[in-house]
Design a protein around this motif. Structure first.
Motif, PDB file in Angstrom:
ATOM      1  N   UNK A 239      11.954  -2.095   1.864  1.00  8.51           N
ATOM      2  CA  UNK A 239      11.300  -2.227   0.528  1.00  8.51           C
ATOM      3  C   UNK A 239       9.682  -1.781   0.473  1.00  8.51           C
ATOM      4  N   UNK A 240       9.086  -1.701  -0.394  1.00  9.48           N
ATOM      5  CA  UNK A 240       7.548  -1.527  -0.270  1.00  9.48           C
ATOM      6  C   UNK A 240       6.724  -2.921  -0.154  1.00  9.48           C
ATOM      7  N   UNK A 241       5.593  -2.772   0.091  1.00 11.16           N
ATOM      8  CA  UNK A 241       4.700  -3.819   0.272  1.00 11.16           C
ATOM      9  C   UNK A 241       4.000  -3.813  -1.132  1.00 11.16           C
ATOM     10  N   UNK A 242       3.827  -5.167  -1.788  1.00 12.99           N
ATOM     11  CA  UNK A 242       3.561  -5.336  -3.057  1.00 12.99           C
ATOM     12  C   UNK A 242       1.836  -5.557  -3.217  1.00 12.99           C
ATOM     13  N   UNK A 243       1.127  -5.991  -2.004  1.00 11.93           N
ATOM     14  CA  UNK A 243      -0.218  -6.361  -1.861  1.00 11.93           C
ATOM     15  C   UNK A 243      -0.728  -7.048  -0.895  1.00 11.93           C
ATOM     16  N   UNK A 244      -1.979  -7.367  -0.747  1.00 14.45           N
ATOM     17  CA  UNK A 244      -2.308  -8.026   0.532  1.00 14.45           C
ATOM     18  C   UNK A 244      -2.528  -9.537   0.192  1.00 14.45           C
ATOM     19  N   UNK A 245      -2.318 -10.180   1.624  1.00 16.26           N
ATOM     20  CA  UNK A 245      -2.484 -11.493   1.543  1.00 16.26           C
ATOM     21  C   UNK A 245      -2.956 -11.962   2.866  1.00 16.26           C
ATOM     22  N   UNK A 246      -3.093 -13.157   3.084  1.00 16.93           N
ATOM     23  CA  UNK A 246      -3.238 -13.744   4.519  1.00 16.93           C
ATOM     24  C   UNK A 246      -2.745 -15.099   4.665  1.00 16.93           C
ATOM     25  N   UNK A 247      -1.892 -15.200   5.783  1.00 14.88           N
ATOM     26  CA  UNK A 247      -1.141 -16.524   5.998  1.00 14.88           C
ATOM     27  C   UNK A 247      -1.499 -16.917   7.341  1.00 14.88           C
ATOM     28  N   UNK A 359      -7.080   8.865   5.364  1.00 13.66           N
ATOM     29  CA  UNK A 359      -7.935   9.575   4.350  1.00 13.66           C
ATOM     30  C   UNK A 359      -7.248  10.725   3.888  1.00 13.66           C
ATOM     31  N   UNK A 360      -6.529  11.435   5.137  1.00 16.89           N
ATOM     32  CA  UNK A 360      -6.084  12.799   4.686  1.00 16.89           C
ATOM     33  C   UNK A 360      -4.752  12.640   3.751  1.00 16.89           C
ATOM     34  N   UNK A 361      -4.270  11.477   3.769  1.00 16.78           N
ATOM     35  CA  UNK A 361      -2.986  11.128   2.738  1.00 16.78           C
ATOM     36  C   UNK A 361      -3.425  10.606   1.587  1.00 16.78           C
ATOM     37  N   UNK A 362      -4.901  10.761   1.189  1.00 18.98           N
ATOM     38  CA  UNK A 362      -5.205  10.133  -0.198  1.00 18.98           C
ATOM     39  C   UNK A 362      -5.753   8.917  -0.237  1.00 18.98           C
ATOM     40  N   UNK A 363      -5.820   8.166   0.871  1.00 17.57           N
ATOM     41  CA  UNK A 363      -6.279   6.831   1.084  1.00 17.57           C
ATOM     42  C   UNK A 363      -5.294   5.944   0.209  1.00 17.57           C
ATOM     43  N   UNK A 364      -4.067   5.867   0.686  1.00 19.24           N
ATOM     44  CA  UNK A 364      -2.974   5.146   0.153  1.00 19.24           C
ATOM     45  C   UNK A 364      -3.584   3.581   0.208  1.00 19.24           C
ATOM     46  N   UNK A 365      -3.147   2.729  -0.906  1.00 17.94           N
ATOM     47  CA  UNK A 365      -3.131   1.463  -1.047  1.00 17.94           C
ATOM     48  C   UNK A 365      -1.931   0.908  -0.162  1.00 17.94           C
ATOM     49  N   UNK A 366      -1.829  -0.616  -0.199  1.00 19.41           N
ATOM     50  CA  UNK A 366      -0.564  -1.232  -0.001  1.00 19.41           C
ATOM     51  C   UNK A 366       0.604  -0.982  -0.570  1.00 19.41           C
ATOM     52  N   UNK A 367       0.703  -0.608  -1.814  1.00 20.94           N
ATOM     53  CA  UNK A 367       1.969  -0.408  -2.443  1.00 20.94           C
ATOM     54  C   UNK A 367       2.685   1.042  -2.097  1.00 20.94           C
ATOM     55  N   UNK A 368       1.834   1.704  -1.561  1.00 24.56           N
ATOM     56  CA  UNK A 368       2.719   3.181  -0.956  1.00 24.56           C
ATOM     57  C   UNK A 368       3.377   3.006   0.472  1.00 24.56           C
ATOM     58  N   UNK A 369       2.968   1.910   1.062  1.00 29.54           N
ATOM     59  CA  UNK A 369       3.454   1.831   2.424  1.00 29.54           C
ATOM     60  C   UNK A 369       4.698   0.673   2.288  1.00 29.54           C
TER      61      UNK A 369
END
Length: 391
Positions: A239-247, A359-369
């Motif tokens: 599944x995809x990542x939904x956003x950043x956290x730190x635990x 950078x070449x992939x368009x600078x994807x955020x967490x939600x594209x990984x």
């Protein structure tokens, strides 16, 4: 359930309004939030993170009841244990080892879990017990099993849950192994940062069930929330990542601190020197910048340390975890950054290549990984599982 004073109810309600206004507290979780206040699970002495001071501060319910309650009802993380319980006194310890997460983080992850009444849930990392109590309110008594590796933390949480009447079973054990006695579960939620996902969590979740966990790489302390769906055949979850956290990290997967002097040895002749046009802001961005996450995904077994900025310069160090390779980039105001590298790996070259790829992939955020976990290991991917690589 435990009764609460008007002051406690007022502060708790205001926190709920702020979380709802921010879109964090979904309407379907509002009843659980209203009925299960975080304050009922916090210890008499705790160390909330003071956002203004930028540090953890000690606060006692007996000595400062108003301050204690204000922090309990604030959207801040609260440390409840230091140094695996070896710490004593009111001053903060060296390493925070158990905590109550920020309410905004808690409810974002609970929303990702998509839990329903009657669902069987395994929680890895009981902590204070608040998260488990919220889950029990939603699923019904007897449907939540929570595993805690620290015996003292487990005992305190069990007591708090019993006093509150939450109907949660707390197991003292290593959550890395899950809890097979209660399997299969409809949902698994993990409240510690993970670097390698044990397949036991997938195996103990029914096909179509969800595993939600903070996952990251050795590159840094940051995590992304992975929302994994178990495949029909039970042989993988993805599944995809939904956003950043730190635990805080799973105890079985904590990294030992890097000893700088064991890496940087010898004279200048043993180091390759160069420059780079990559800037400090481009590489680092903000604390949870997606490029940091992306570089960690592409540069395995490497830890980076960002030093303090002084006199217009900031060094960033990179250490190989399987050998003594290291690199340092010195960012300087108004000049090209200088680079030094040593060892079998050219770590800066790997880092810069990873950044250029992102950078070449368009600078994807967490939600594209995304992340896939199987008995053979784990793989990260961009946009779709067929674009994956092992991590």
């Amino acid at each position: 359930m435990t009764a609460h004073t008007p002051r406690e109810r007022s502060g708790h309600a205001e926190l709920g309004r702020r979380l709802a206004a921010a879109g964090v507290l979904a309407p379907d979780w509002a009843p659980a939030f209203a009925d299960v206040p975080r304050a009922a699970f916090l210890p008499e002495v705790m160390w909330p993170f003071d956002m203004a001071a930028g540090t953890s501060v000690a606060v006692s319910r007996e000595g400062d009841p108003a301050g204690w309650q204000a922090y309990a009802d604030a959207d801040v993380p609260v440390v409840t244990q230091w140094d695996d319980g070896a710490h004593s006194g009111r001053e903060p310890g060296r390493v925070s080892t158990s905590s109550a997460s920020m309410p905004s983080v808690v409810f974002r992850m609970l929303a990702d879990l998509d839990v329903r009444a009657g669902d069987r849930v395994l929680e890895v990392g009981t902590g204070t017990g608040w998260n488990a109590a919220l889950l029990a309110h939603r699923t019904g008594a007897g449907n939540v099993v929570s595993v805690e590796v620290d015996g003292a933390v487990a005992a305190r949480a069990r007591g708090a849950l019993e006093r509150f009447g939450a109907g949660v079973r707390v197991v003292h054990g290593d959550g890395y192994e899950g809890h097979p006695e209660g399997a299969p579960y409809d949902r698994v939620i993990v409240t510690a940062g993970v670097r390698r996902v044990p397949f036991a969590w997938v195996r103990q979740t029914r096909p179509g069930g969800l595993v939600v966990l903070p996952w990251g790489t050795d590159y840094g302390n940051g995590d992304g929330v992975a929302r994994l769906t178990v495949a029909r055949d039970g042989r993988s979850a993805a599944g995809f990542f939904t956003g950043p956290v730190e635990f805080m990290k799973l105890r079985a997967q904590r990294l030992a601190p890097v000893v700088h002097g064991e890496y940087v040895t010898g004279g200048p002749e043993e180091r390759d020197a160069s420059t780079t046009e990559l800037t400090e802001n481009a590489l680092l961005g903000e604390r949870f910048a997606p490029q940091r996450f992306a570089v960690g995904l592409r540069v395995p077994r490497c830890q980076h340390v960002v030093a303090e900025r002084r006199d217009g310069s900031r060094p960033v160090w990179f250490y190989g975890l399987d050998d003594r390779s290291w690199a340092c980039v010195l960012f300087r105001d108004g000049a090209s950054a200088r680079v030094w590298q040593s060892g079998p790996r050219r770590l800066w070259d790997e880092v810069e290549a990873a950044y250029r790829w992102w950078e070449g992939e368009g600078g994807p955020g967490y939600e594209r990984f995304g992340l896939t976990v199987s008995a053979d290991g784990q793989a990260a991917w961009l946009d779709a599982p067929d674009r994956s690589w092992p991590v």
